[in-house]
Design a protein around this motif. Structure first.
Motif, PDB file in Angstrom:
ATOM      1  N   LEU A 133       0.830  -1.208   0.000  1.00  0.00           N
ATOM      2  CA  LEU A 133       0.000   0.000   0.000  1.00  0.00           C
ATOM      3  C   LEU A 133       0.861   1.254   0.000  1.00  0.00           C
ATOM      4  CD1 LEU A 133      -2.925  -0.811   2.455  1.00  0.00           C
ATOM      5  CD2 LEU A 133      -3.058  -0.487   0.004  1.00  0.00           C
ATOM      6  N   ALA A 136       2.053   1.668  -3.514  1.00  0.00           N
ATOM      7  CA  ALA A 136       1.007   2.033  -4.480  1.00  0.00           C
ATOM      8  C   ALA A 136       0.574   3.495  -4.347  1.00  0.00           C
ATOM      9  CB  ALA A 136      -0.200   1.115  -4.300  1.00  0.00           C
ATOM     10  N   THR A 141       0.364   9.575  -5.817  1.00  0.00           N
ATOM     11  CA  THR A 141      -0.311  10.753  -5.263  1.00  0.00           C
ATOM     12  C   THR A 141       0.612  11.969  -5.282  1.00  0.00           C
ATOM     13  OG1 THR A 141      -1.494   9.221  -3.823  1.00  0.00           O
ATOM     14  CG2 THR A 141      -1.690  11.550  -3.295  1.00  0.00           C
ATOM     15  N   LEU A 198      -5.357  14.206 -13.730  1.00  0.00           N
ATOM     16  CA  LEU A 198      -5.209  12.754 -13.898  1.00  0.00           C
ATOM     17  C   LEU A 198      -5.342  12.358 -15.368  1.00  0.00           C
ATOM     18  CD1 LEU A 198      -7.318  11.609 -10.820  1.00  0.00           C
ATOM     19  CD2 LEU A 198      -4.881  11.166 -11.140  1.00  0.00           C
ATOM     20  N   PHE A 265      -7.972   5.439 -12.323  1.00  0.00           N
ATOM     21  CA  PHE A 265      -7.757   4.487 -11.230  1.00  0.00           C
ATOM     22  C   PHE A 265      -8.057   3.052 -11.669  1.00  0.00           C
ATOM     23  CE2 PHE A 265      -8.683   8.591  -9.140  1.00  0.00           C
ATOM     24  CZ  PHE A 265      -7.542   8.711  -8.369  1.00  0.00           C
ATOM     25  N   GLY A 266      -8.034   2.809 -12.963  1.00  0.00           N
ATOM     26  CA  GLY A 266      -8.331   1.471 -13.460  1.00  0.00           C
ATOM     27  C   GLY A 266      -9.819   1.196 -13.399  1.00  0.00           C
ATOM     28  N   GLY A 267     -10.180  -0.094 -13.381  1.00  0.00           N
ATOM     29  CA  GLY A 267     -11.606  -0.411 -13.366  1.00  0.00           C
ATOM     30  C   GLY A 267     -11.873  -1.833 -12.947  1.00  0.00           C
ATOM     31  N   ARG A 271     -10.017  -2.165  -9.301  1.00  0.00           N
ATOM     32  CA  ARG A 271      -9.907  -0.708  -9.307  1.00  0.00           C
ATOM     33  C   ARG A 271      -9.152  -0.226  -8.066  1.00  0.00           C
ATOM     34  NH1 ARG A 271     -14.168   3.925  -8.324  1.00  0.00           N
ATOM     35  NH2 ARG A 271     -13.065   5.572  -9.422  1.00  0.00           N
ATOM     36  N   CYS A 272      -8.377   0.822  -8.231  1.00  0.00           N
ATOM     37  CA  CYS A 272      -7.530   1.332  -7.144  1.00  0.00           C
ATOM     38  C   CYS A 272      -8.343   1.584  -5.866  1.00  0.00           C
ATOM     39  CB  CYS A 272      -6.883   2.626  -7.597  1.00  0.00           C
ATOM     40  SG  CYS A 272      -5.986   3.438  -6.272  1.00  0.00           S
ATOM     41  N   PRO A 273      -8.022   0.893  -4.766  1.00  0.00           N
ATOM     42  CA  PRO A 273      -8.769   1.132  -3.524  1.00  0.00           C
ATOM     43  C   PRO A 273      -8.390   2.455  -2.858  1.00  0.00           C
ATOM     44  CG  PRO A 273      -7.034  -0.490  -3.173  1.00  0.00           C
ATOM     45  CD  PRO A 273      -7.001  -0.139  -4.626  1.00  0.00           C
ATOM     46  N   GLY A 274      -7.296   3.086  -3.349  1.00  0.00           N
ATOM     47  CA  GLY A 274      -6.856   4.342  -2.714  1.00  0.00           C
ATOM     48  C   GLY A 274      -7.379   5.579  -3.422  1.00  0.00           C
ATOM     49  N   LEU A 277      -8.772   8.330  -1.133  1.00  0.00           N
ATOM     50  CA  LEU A 277      -7.704   8.890  -0.295  1.00  0.00           C
ATOM     51  C   LEU A 277      -6.844   9.851  -1.117  1.00  0.00           C
ATOM     52  CD1 LEU A 277      -6.029   9.032   2.294  1.00  0.00           C
ATOM     53  CD2 LEU A 277      -4.844   6.952   1.586  1.00  0.00           C
ATOM     54  N   ALA A 278      -6.546   9.454  -2.354  1.00  0.00           N
ATOM     55  CA  ALA A 278      -5.731  10.309  -3.224  1.00  0.00           C
ATOM     56  C   ALA A 278      -6.462  11.621  -3.502  1.00  0.00           C
ATOM     57  CB  ALA A 278      -5.423   9.578  -4.526  1.00  0.00           C
TER      58      ALA A 278
HETATM   59  C1  HEM Z   1      -3.359   9.719  -7.813  1.00  0.00           C
HETATM   60  C2  HEM Z   1      -3.130   8.635  -7.122  1.00  0.00           C
HETATM   61  C3  HEM Z   1      -3.350   7.238  -7.606  1.00  0.00           C
HETATM   62  C4  HEM Z   1      -3.531   6.756  -8.879  1.00  0.00           C
HETATM   63  C5  HEM Z   1      -3.565   7.530 -10.186  1.00  0.00           C
HETATM   64  C6  HEM Z   1      -3.693   5.317  -8.764  1.00  0.00           C
HETATM   65  C7  HEM Z   1      -3.936   4.492  -9.850  1.00  0.00           C
HETATM   66  C8  HEM Z   1      -4.070   3.120  -9.751  1.00  0.00           C
HETATM   67  C9  HEM Z   1      -4.338   2.241 -10.865  1.00  0.00           C
HETATM   68  C10 HEM Z   1      -4.538   2.660 -12.319  1.00  0.00           C
HETATM   69  C11 HEM Z   1      -4.387   0.974 -10.390  1.00  0.00           C
HETATM   70  C12 HEM Z   1      -4.665  -0.306 -11.191  1.00  0.00           C
HETATM   71  C13 HEM Z   1      -6.156  -0.613 -11.099  1.00  0.00           C
HETATM   72  C14 HEM Z   1      -6.624  -1.732 -12.024  1.00  0.00           C
HETATM   73  O1  HEM Z   1      -5.878  -2.696 -12.247  1.00  0.00           O
HETATM   74  O2  HEM Z   1      -7.768  -1.648 -12.516  1.00  0.00           O
HETATM   75  C15 HEM Z   1      -4.152   1.042  -8.961  1.00  0.00           C
HETATM   76  C16 HEM Z   1      -4.131  -0.049  -8.124  1.00  0.00           C
HETATM   77  C17 HEM Z   1      -3.909   0.031  -6.771  1.00  0.00           C
HETATM   78  N1  HEM Z   1      -3.793   1.173  -6.012  1.00  0.00           N
HETATM   79 FE1  HEM Z   1      -3.775   3.082  -6.692  1.00  0.00          FE
HETATM   80  N2  HEM Z   1      -3.613   4.959  -7.452  1.00  0.00           N
HETATM   81  C18 HEM Z   1      -3.404   6.092  -6.695  1.00  0.00           C
HETATM   82  C19 HEM Z   1      -3.297   6.176  -5.320  1.00  0.00           C
HETATM   83  C20 HEM Z   1      -3.355   5.113  -4.456  1.00  0.00           C
HETATM   84  C21 HEM Z   1      -3.313   5.200  -3.010  1.00  0.00           C
HETATM   85  C22 HEM Z   1      -3.260   6.502  -2.197  1.00  0.00           C
HETATM   86  C23 HEM Z   1      -3.353   3.914  -2.530  1.00  0.00           C
HETATM   87  C24 HEM Z   1      -3.362   3.408  -1.101  1.00  0.00           C
HETATM   88  C25 HEM Z   1      -2.723   3.951  -0.120  1.00  0.00           C
HETATM   89  C26 HEM Z   1      -3.435   3.025  -3.676  1.00  0.00           C
HETATM   90  C27 HEM Z   1      -3.490   1.647  -3.603  1.00  0.00           C
HETATM   91  C28 HEM Z   1      -3.624   0.810  -4.690  1.00  0.00           C
HETATM   92  C29 HEM Z   1      -3.635  -0.651  -4.597  1.00  0.00           C
HETATM   93  C30 HEM Z   1      -3.485  -1.494  -3.323  1.00  0.00           C
HETATM   94  C31 HEM Z   1      -3.818  -1.123  -5.898  1.00  0.00           C
HETATM   95  C32 HEM Z   1      -3.912  -2.605  -6.347  1.00  0.00           C
HETATM   96  C33 HEM Z   1      -5.386  -3.012  -6.374  1.00  0.00           C
HETATM   97  C34 HEM Z   1      -5.564  -4.457  -6.843  1.00  0.00           C
HETATM   98  O3  HEM Z   1      -4.761  -4.960  -7.635  1.00  0.00           O
HETATM   99  O4  HEM Z   1      -6.564  -5.081  -6.438  1.00  0.00           O
HETATM  100  N3  HEM Z   1      -3.434   3.786  -4.816  1.00  0.00           N
HETATM  101  N4  HEM Z   1      -3.981   2.355  -8.595  1.00  0.00           N
END
Ligand code: HEM
Length: 311
Positions: A133, A136, A141, A198, A265-267, A271-274, A277-278
């Motif tokens: 986390l 990620a 962010t 974004l 944030f994907g889909g 989809r991104c759980p954060g 928060l971001a």
């Molecule tokens: C501007 C900030 C952020 C962007 C643009 C972003 C974008 C993404 C994207 C595109 C994915 C892939 C989703 C998919 O496969 O459909 C992802 C996955 C993930 N993100 Fe973020 N993210 C951001 C911030 C955060 C924050 C703040 C956290 C947590 C503290 C976080 C935690 C995660 C986690 C754990 C995954 C993996 C989810 C999975 O595979 O099930 N992200 N993020």
């Protein structure tokens, strides 16, 4: 809001010239540790961040411990970060046994049943998840914060409108009253700025998926079981989806747009759980930046990204 206090504390230390990207990284790391473990910023958190930055460097080198010293350092740093977090997790488990609970991600992980077997997550699994986390949420962010400020600086009309929105919120508060969830929910133009940042800059350029069936697309068939890279950037910068797609235009979000063309944030289930928060971190940061500071860009340097580009 916890985020409000932490952002304020950081911005209070700003004097004269600052390196925005560095500050954004520090703030993002502190916010994430607070959300995950209820830990306040201290020398400990700053030391942890410095070690952790070596882990991040390991993502951008040849992944071979013999050929790359950066990679070797990253592996060692990952171990040190995991050890530090293991101590926190162990202590918190003992606190929990004494009936002391907190409202954070770690508490939720303690409560979780994991795979439904009734056993729950082990400490090692929890630490592994916490490290993931931190990874990620960190560069994603903080880079988005930096780019939002850059785009706003280059687009004075957008900056003025954003400032007006935040001045109105600020006017209803005294200096000691923190932002609340309702304040965050009353920042429509800020959300337009965040969406547009974004869209244009797209930190994560795409996501990998595996096809579960044969997929027919534009006269081609992608066979079942293929690994596919879906480029989010290609969709976000397609002229057919967004007029003048390479221009930063936050006002385009004031009209309803086809949400299937916007997936920073994907889909789906991954989809991104954060994502929320971001958005909160960005909104709170922008609030304090525009209500408390006047700034100008004193650097003429270009921004160079370490990330590989897929399109
Ligand atoms: C501007 C900030 C952020 C962007 C643009 C972003 C974008 C993404 C994207 C595109 C994915 C892939 C989703 C998919 O496969 O459909 C992802 C996955 C993930 N993100 Fe973020 N993210 C951001 C911030 C955060 C924050 C703040 C956290 C947590 C503290 C976080 C935690 C995660 C986690 C754990 C995954 C993996 C989810 C999975 O595979 O099930 N992200 N993020």
């Amino acid at each position: 809001m916890k985020e409000d206090r932490l952002v304020r504390l950081n911005l209070d230390t700003w004097t004269g010239r600052i390196l925005l990207m560095e500050e954004a990284k520090k703030i993002t790391f502190e916010l994430t540790l607070k959300q995950l473990l209820s830990i306040d910023p201290s020398e400990w958190t700053e030391n942890l961040r410095k070690i952790y930055m070596r882990v991040i460097e390991g993502f951008f080198c040849i992944p071979n411990p013999i050929l790359s010293i950066t990679y070797r350092r990253a592996i060692q740093a990952r171990k040190r970060v995991a050890e530090a977090l293991s101590l926190v997790v162990r202590e918190r488990r003992m606190e929990r046994e004494r009936g002391i609970t907190k409202n954070d991600m770690l508490a939720a992980l303690f409560e979780s049943d994991g795979d439904g077997s009734g056993i729950g997550f082990s400490d090692d699994e929890i630490v592994d998840f916490l490290v993931s986390l931190l990874v990620a949420g960190y560069d994603t962010t903080s880079t988005t914060i930096t780019l939002a400020v850059k785009f706003l600086t280059d687009t004075p009309l957008a900056l003025a409108q954003l400032k007006q929105e935040h001045d109105e919120i600020w006017a209803k508060k005294t200096a000691s009253v923190s932002l609340e969830w309702e304040d965050y929910k009353s920042m429509p133009f800020t959300q337009c700025v965040i969406n547009e940042t974004l869209r244009v800059s797209n930190i994560i350029s795409g996501v990998f998926r595996r096809t579960m069936t044969d997929v027919d697309i534009k006269g081609y068939t992608i066979p079942k079981g293929s690994k596919v890279f879906t480029s989010l950037r290609a969709v976000h910068l397609d002229q057919e989806n967004f007029k003048d797609a390479r221009v930063f235009n936050p006002w385009r979000w004031q009209k309803p747009l086809d949400s299937s063309n916007f997936m920073p944030f994907g889909g789906g289930p991954r989809r991104c759980p954060g994502h929320e928060l971001a958005r909160v971190a960005l909104s709170v940061f922008l609030h304090h930046l525009v209500t408390r500071f006047r700034y100008s860009n004193i650097s003429t340097l270009c921004i160079h990204f370490r990330y590989p580009s897929y399109i």
